[in-house]
Scaffold this active site. Structure first.
Site, mmCIF file in Angstrom:
data_model
loop_
_atom_site.group_PDB
_atom_site.id
_atom_site.type_symbol
_atom_site.label_atom_id
_atom_site.label_comp_id
_atom_site.label_asym_id
_atom_site.label_seq_id
_atom_site.Cartn_x
_atom_site.Cartn_y
_atom_site.Cartn_z
ATOM 1 N N GLN A 46 -3.795 8.112 -3.041
ATOM 2 C CA GLN A 46 -4.700 7.007 -2.779
ATOM 3 C C GLN A 46 -5.709 7.377 -1.700
ATOM 4 O O GLN A 46 -5.374 8.037 -0.720
ATOM 5 C CB GLN A 46 -3.895 5.780 -2.352
ATOM 6 C CG GLN A 46 -4.603 4.470 -2.609
ATOM 7 C CD GLN A 46 -3.633 3.308 -2.634
ATOM 8 O OE1 GLN A 46 -2.450 3.475 -2.880
ATOM 9 N NE2 GLN A 46 -4.140 2.108 -2.368
ATOM 10 N N SER A 77 1.901 11.676 -2.407
ATOM 11 C CA SER A 77 2.351 10.293 -2.553
ATOM 12 C C SER A 77 2.310 9.878 -4.028
ATOM 13 O O SER A 77 3.047 10.442 -4.833
ATOM 14 C CB SER A 77 1.515 9.365 -1.665
ATOM 15 O OG SER A 77 2.073 8.072 -1.616
ATOM 16 N N LEU A 78 1.452 8.946 -4.428
ATOM 17 C CA LEU A 78 1.420 8.553 -5.834
ATOM 18 C C LEU A 78 1.116 9.741 -6.742
ATOM 19 O O LEU A 78 1.482 9.736 -7.927
ATOM 20 C CB LEU A 78 0.398 7.438 -6.072
ATOM 21 C CG LEU A 78 -1.080 7.837 -6.231
ATOM 22 C CD1 LEU A 78 -1.450 8.119 -7.675
ATOM 23 C CD2 LEU A 78 -1.988 6.763 -5.688
ATOM 24 N N ARG A 82 4.934 -0.026 -8.534
ATOM 25 C CA ARG A 82 4.964 0.550 -7.183
ATOM 26 C C ARG A 82 3.873 -0.058 -6.301
ATOM 27 O O ARG A 82 4.118 -0.438 -5.154
ATOM 28 C CB ARG A 82 4.792 2.059 -7.283
ATOM 29 C CG ARG A 82 4.898 2.836 -5.965
ATOM 30 C CD ARG A 82 4.758 4.324 -6.272
ATOM 31 N NE ARG A 82 4.928 5.187 -5.106
ATOM 32 C CZ ARG A 82 3.944 5.638 -4.343
ATOM 33 N NH1 ARG A 82 2.682 5.260 -4.586
ATOM 34 N NH2 ARG A 82 4.187 6.443 -3.336
ATOM 35 N N HIS A 84 4.773 4.258 3.463
ATOM 36 C CA HIS A 84 5.640 5.347 3.918
ATOM 37 C C HIS A 84 6.270 5.053 5.281
ATOM 38 O O HIS A 84 6.299 5.904 6.166
ATOM 39 C CB HIS A 84 4.874 6.676 3.921
ATOM 40 C CG HIS A 84 4.420 7.079 2.565
ATOM 41 N ND1 HIS A 84 5.291 7.503 1.585
ATOM 42 C CD2 HIS A 84 3.183 7.079 2.000
ATOM 43 C CE1 HIS A 84 4.606 7.762 0.475
ATOM 44 N NE2 HIS A 84 3.331 7.508 0.704
ATOM 45 N N GLN A 116 10.820 8.477 -1.360
ATOM 46 C CA GLN A 116 9.425 8.754 -0.997
ATOM 47 C C GLN A 116 8.679 7.513 -0.526
ATOM 48 O O GLN A 116 7.771 7.586 0.300
ATOM 49 C CB GLN A 116 8.711 9.370 -2.214
ATOM 50 C CG GLN A 116 7.281 9.784 -1.974
ATOM 51 C CD GLN A 116 6.372 9.320 -3.088
ATOM 52 O OE1 GLN A 116 6.305 8.140 -3.399
ATOM 53 N NE2 GLN A 116 5.679 10.256 -3.702
#
Length: 317
Positions: free
Chosen positions: A10, A94-95, A119, A207, A256
């Protein structure tokens, strides 16, 4: 002389991303239609036409970025590239791990789109608006940033959360948690000598331990989809080790949500294990820039347009 494919997270989104790929490659266009069908909405129109503020919403940006990355992968494959034959490892920020895993066959594109929508919504809903925050800390040692986070969390009251969320390399760390604690930690980092401590315009404290409700939602969501061993090992954000085991991958994806994105260590690991070129598959060039600051011996190349697909195919031939 190994190659790794990396997939952006992102912040790399931009209105119009992927349109060039879809216009040039029917296989890429089909990915956008597949994502639209999976979500039951015209996400493609939002990706290509905006408005930017709607595309940037977490629940939209996550599946949108995955769609662009997979469109690039399908364009490469349509011209004869074999991931299994040419790529030693995949990794995503991440994503971007979901994009990497969909590219490698761990889940279908449709399931990846649905998982990322879940998510995004879960991460947004985990903390009431305004209660969480994130800040970028530039030019301060990790130990000093961690100490500032611990001090701020303690000073902000029982149960307050403040932790390092991203280790992006090149002297850039991102902290995340309760707003008051993050603001105090950013102030403390400046006092400790940080070059910059910048509050980020984000919608939730990603996170961090505050994302625990989202992690539980993702545990259930991942349990409900079909999973297969990826054709290429993925280097996890959480463990910075490669794996092909579907159950282990699912566990890491749950962890994660609340754990640190260890991107600096990921790039360092790839370099130490023979990777000489990182291809950034999808929108933007953020990961390429980070990689150059982490390890200048690793070459980088973006693959997010038709011309970049052709250049990658020529280099990988």
């Amino acid at each position: 002389m190994a190659v790794a494919f990396t997939f952006p997270g992102q912040g790399s989104q931009a209105v119009g991303m992927g349109k060039d790929l879809a216009d040039a490659f029917p296989e890429a266009r089909r990915i956008f239609q597949e994502v639209d069908d999976a979500l039951g909405e015209n996400l493609t129109k939002l990706i290509w036409e905006g408005p930017e503020e709607t595309l940037t919403l977490t629940a939209n940006a996550q599946p949108a970025l995955m769609a662009v990355s997979l469109a690039a992968i399908r364009a490469l494959e349509a011209r004869g590239l074999s991931l299994k034959g040419k790529v030693a490892y995949v990794a995503g920020h991440s994503l971007g791990e979901y994009s990497a895993l969909a590219a490698a066959g761990f889940v279908s594109v449709a399931d990846a789109a649905r998982l990322l929508r879940i998510r995004g919504n879960a991460m947004q809903a985990a903390v009431p608006a305004g209660e969480g925050a994130m800040a970028a800390i530039i030019g301060l040692e990790q130990a000093d940033v961690e100490a500032a986070c611990a001090e701020a969390a303690q000073a902000s009251g029982k149960g307050s959360v403040c932790q390092v969320a991203n280790d992006n390399g090149g002297g850039q760390l991102v902290i995340s948690g309760a707003r008051a604690a993050v603001e105090l930690a950013a102030k403390l980092c400046t006092e400790k000598g940080a070059k910059r401590a910048l509050m980020l315009q984000v919608s939730a404290p990603f996170h961090s331990a505050l994302m625990t409700p989202a992690a539980e939602i993702m545990r259930e969501a991942l349990a409900s989809v079909a999973k297969a061993a990826p054709m290429v090992p993925i280097v996890s954000n959480v463990s910075v080790t490669p794996t092909n085991d579907p159950d282990e991958i699912a566990r890491r994806l749950v962890e994660q949500v609340i754990a640190r994105v260890r991107w600096r260590e990921t790039v360092e690991w790839l370099g130490a294990n023979g990777v000489t070129t990182l291809y950034e598959i999808g929108a933007g060039k953020v990961l390429s820039g980070l990689a150059r600051r982490i390890n200048r011996d690793i070459a980088t190349a973006p693959v997010g347009s038709a011309a970049e697909v052709e250049a990658a195919l020529a280099a990988l031939a």
